[in-house]
Design a protein around this motif. Structure first.
Motif, PDB file in Angstrom:
ATOM      1  N   VAL A  21       0.774  -1.064   0.112  1.00 19.21           N
ATOM      2  CA  VAL A  21       0.299  -0.161  -0.289  1.00 19.21           C
ATOM      3  C   VAL A  21       0.207   1.146  -0.183  1.00 19.21           C
ATOM      4  O   VAL A  21       0.975   2.542  -0.521  1.00 19.21           O
ATOM      5  CB  VAL A  21      -0.987   0.205   1.222  1.00 19.21           C
ATOM      6  N   HIS A  34      -0.438  -1.557  -7.342  1.00 17.56           N
ATOM      7  CA  HIS A  34      -2.073  -1.415  -7.904  1.00 17.56           C
ATOM      8  C   HIS A  34      -2.957  -2.390  -7.189  1.00 17.56           C
ATOM      9  O   HIS A  34      -2.434  -3.454  -6.429  1.00 17.56           O
ATOM     10  CB  HIS A  34      -2.138  -2.405  -9.302  1.00 17.56           C
ATOM     11  N   LYS A  35      -4.217  -1.886  -7.063  1.00 14.97           N
ATOM     12  CA  LYS A  35      -5.040  -2.686  -5.550  1.00 14.97           C
ATOM     13  C   LYS A  35      -5.514  -3.895  -6.084  1.00 14.97           C
ATOM     14  O   LYS A  35      -5.563  -5.276  -5.669  1.00 14.97           O
ATOM     15  CB  LYS A  35      -6.617  -2.056  -6.023  1.00 14.97           C
ATOM     16  N   HIS A  62      -4.944  -7.106  -3.249  1.00 16.44           N
ATOM     17  CA  HIS A  62      -5.959  -7.845  -3.003  1.00 16.44           C
ATOM     18  C   HIS A  62      -5.277  -9.716  -3.138  1.00 16.44           C
ATOM     19  O   HIS A  62      -6.078 -10.279  -2.281  1.00 16.44           O
ATOM     20  CB  HIS A  62      -6.944  -8.372  -4.022  1.00 16.44           C
TER      21      HIS A  62
END
Length: 138
Positions: free
Chosen positions: A103, A108-109, A113
């Protein structure tokens, strides 16, 4: 009215193509995982199902993010995993520790995940089988 029917047909064709892509790729990936020695061949079609996107380019980018997230998640847990008890508190702690750096690095998210998913699955399944980490990488 004709425009609506044409749109519905196009959506139906897209849906059928998606089913075909997922089904064929899942079957091939399962068999390939078995050939490569996986003890958990279901992970290959799981990756296919989660990674298939609208275009090949989007699928490839998403799969790349999954690979990065998986490797990072494994690296975040592999050395301490055997020393911790499986419960909600240790899972929460591992997730916090494993996701802070990505983070901060503004990854990238999707990668974040995948890190969370890998930490959870590796932590739980390593206590049940020693093959899980290598199969997760495969």
């Amino acid at each position: 009215m004709d425009i609506n029917k044409g749109k519905q047909k196009l959506e139906l064709i897209k849906g059928l193509l998606l089913i075909a892509k997922i089904s064929i790729a899942s079957g091939i990936s399962w068999e390939l995982a078995k050939i490569l020695g996986s003890k958990h061949p279901y992970l290959a079609p799981l990756t296919v199902i989660l990674s298939i996107q609208e275009t090949i380019q989007h699928s490839a980018v998403y799969a790349f993010y999954r690979i990065i997230g998986t490797l990072f998640g494994i690296a975040a847990t592999i050395f301490i995993i055997k020393h911790l008890e499986v419960n909600g508190w240790t899972i929460g702690l591992l997730l916090i520790m494993g996701m802070v750096l990505p983070v901060v690095l503004r990854l990238h998210k999707t990668i974040i995940h995948q890190i969370a998913l890998t930490i959870l699955l590796v932590f739980v399944f390593v206590h049940k089988t020693n093959y899980y980490v290598s199969d997760r990488i495969r």
